[in-house]
Design an enzyme around this catalytic site. Structure first.
Site, PDB file in Angstrom:
ATOM      1  N   HIS A  49       0.869  -1.185   0.000  1.00 43.39           N
ATOM      2  CA  HIS A  49       0.000   0.000   0.000  1.00 43.39           C
ATOM      3  C   HIS A  49       0.900   1.228   0.000  1.00 43.39           C
ATOM      4  O   HIS A  49       1.733   1.414   0.885  1.00 43.39           O
ATOM      5  CB  HIS A  49      -0.925   0.021   1.216  1.00 43.39           C
ATOM      6  N   CYS A  50       0.720   2.073  -1.015  1.00 39.08           N
ATOM      7  CA  CYS A  50       1.594   3.234  -1.186  1.00 39.08           C
ATOM      8  C   CYS A  50       0.881   4.501  -0.710  1.00 39.08           C
ATOM      9  O   CYS A  50      -0.161   4.877  -1.273  1.00 39.08           O
ATOM     10  CB  CYS A  50       2.011   3.378  -2.647  1.00 39.08           C
ATOM     11  N   PRO A  51       1.407   5.186   0.295  1.00 41.11           N
ATOM     12  CA  PRO A  51       0.774   6.436   0.742  1.00 41.11           C
ATOM     13  C   PRO A  51       0.928   7.563  -0.264  1.00 41.11           C
ATOM     14  O   PRO A  51       0.177   8.533  -0.214  1.00 41.11           O
ATOM     15  CB  PRO A  51       1.513   6.752   2.048  1.00 41.11           C
ATOM     16  N   ASN A  57      -2.101   6.912  -2.269  1.00 46.76           N
ATOM     17  CA  ASN A  57      -3.283   6.606  -1.463  1.00 46.76           C
ATOM     18  C   ASN A  57      -4.060   5.427  -2.058  1.00 46.76           C
ATOM     19  O   ASN A  57      -5.285   5.439  -2.165  1.00 46.76           O
ATOM     20  CB  ASN A  57      -4.196   7.835  -1.355  1.00 46.76           C
TER      21      ASN A  57
END
Length: 284
Positions: free
Chosen positions: A133-135, A138
């Site tokens: 999951h890449c911030p 998002n």
């Protein structure tokens, strides 16, 4: 009879303004030759600076547009989410499972968990071939949007390398001219700005280049980051190297692999007679 030299001397004595005008005219011509040389060189330098600025501006902005498009596609594309709550008795009966065939149910989102799917605690969904999951975007990086994430990291790395190269060239140019006419700022401010830009470019170049290399390594080995961290033994048929690249980017190697607009369709819904209002639909 006076000689021609004597006559000329007499004319200069009687008409001093004529002689002065001749000298001024000659001096003006001489001065024009001297001044014209540097002006011509200055014009050539301006033309060179214009094309240099135009080329670098076009390169930087083109990379920025491609990076922004890749970011939006990564953020807005469904990463491969499994439908929530499909682990019902009716749905399982419709699958017509063979005797001894095993399926897995996710207890967190109550969905049938396909092979290589993992639950994301942030998205609250199971994602097929979830990498992480890449911030930054998002969103999860999974089966359907991994190619856009790879393009995003690649273009950010190229932008950072381009900015770093321009900063280095500007620094050496300022040293060459001894900080005269190379910047609108004072030498101290120029040095601080160059140092800040170089550090920022090095930081983003290092981070995105490592991410890009990690993603390419995962694709070529057909192993997601979660699978690597969990040390999961592959129970699937692995697509190695070029086969893995083809499965992610689609089709044989081509320039379309670098195009973040591939497969993008903007469709406008027609106004339905029953009273529905048409609008724009974003489809990927």
């Amino acid at each position: 009879m006076q000689s021609s030299n004597h006559r000329l001397r007499d004319m200069e004595q009687h008409h001093p303004l004529l002689a002065a005008g001749t000298d001024v005219e000659a001096g003006s011509l001489g001065t024009g030759v001297i001044v014209g040389g540097p002006n011509a060189g200055h014009s050539a330098g301006n033309r060179t600076n214009f094309w240099y600025s135009l080329l670098n501006g076009a390169t930087f902005n083109s990379l920025a547009v491609l990076a922004l498009a890749s970011h939006l596609r990564t953020m807005l594309t469904d990463p491969g989410a499994v439908p929530k709550g499909n682990a019902t008795k009716e749905y399982m009966e419709s699958l017509q499972l063979k005797p001894g065939e095993v399926i897995y149910k996710c207890p967190k989102c109550c969905s049938i968990k396909p092979e290589r799917a993992h639950h994301c605690s942030i998205c609250k969904r199971c994602i097929r071939k979830m990498d992480h999951h890449c911030p930054w975007v998002n969103n999860c990086v999974g089966e359907k949007n991994q190619r856009f994430f790879v393009l995003f990291t690649m273009y950010i790395a190229l932008i950072s390398a381009h900015a770093l190269g321009l900063s280095g060239m500007h620094f050496f140019t300022c040293i060459k001219v001894q900080w005269n006419e190379c910047s609108d700022f004072s030498p101290g401010v120029s040095v601080l700005l160059l140092i800040f830009l170089c550090l920022e470019a090095i930081l983003f170049l290092t981070f995105t280049a490592v991410m890009f290399g990690t993603q390419i390594h995962s694709i070529c080995n057909d192993e997601t980051e979660i699978e690597r961290l969990k040390n999961e033994k592959p129970t699937w048929e692995r697509h190695m190297r070029w086969d893995g690249m083809k499965s992610v980017f689609g089709g044989p190697p081509s320039l379309l692999w670098c195009n973040p607009f591939t497969g993008l369709r903007l469709r406008r819904l027609l106004v339905v007679t029953q009273g529905r209002r048409g609008g724009s639909e974003f489809s990927v």
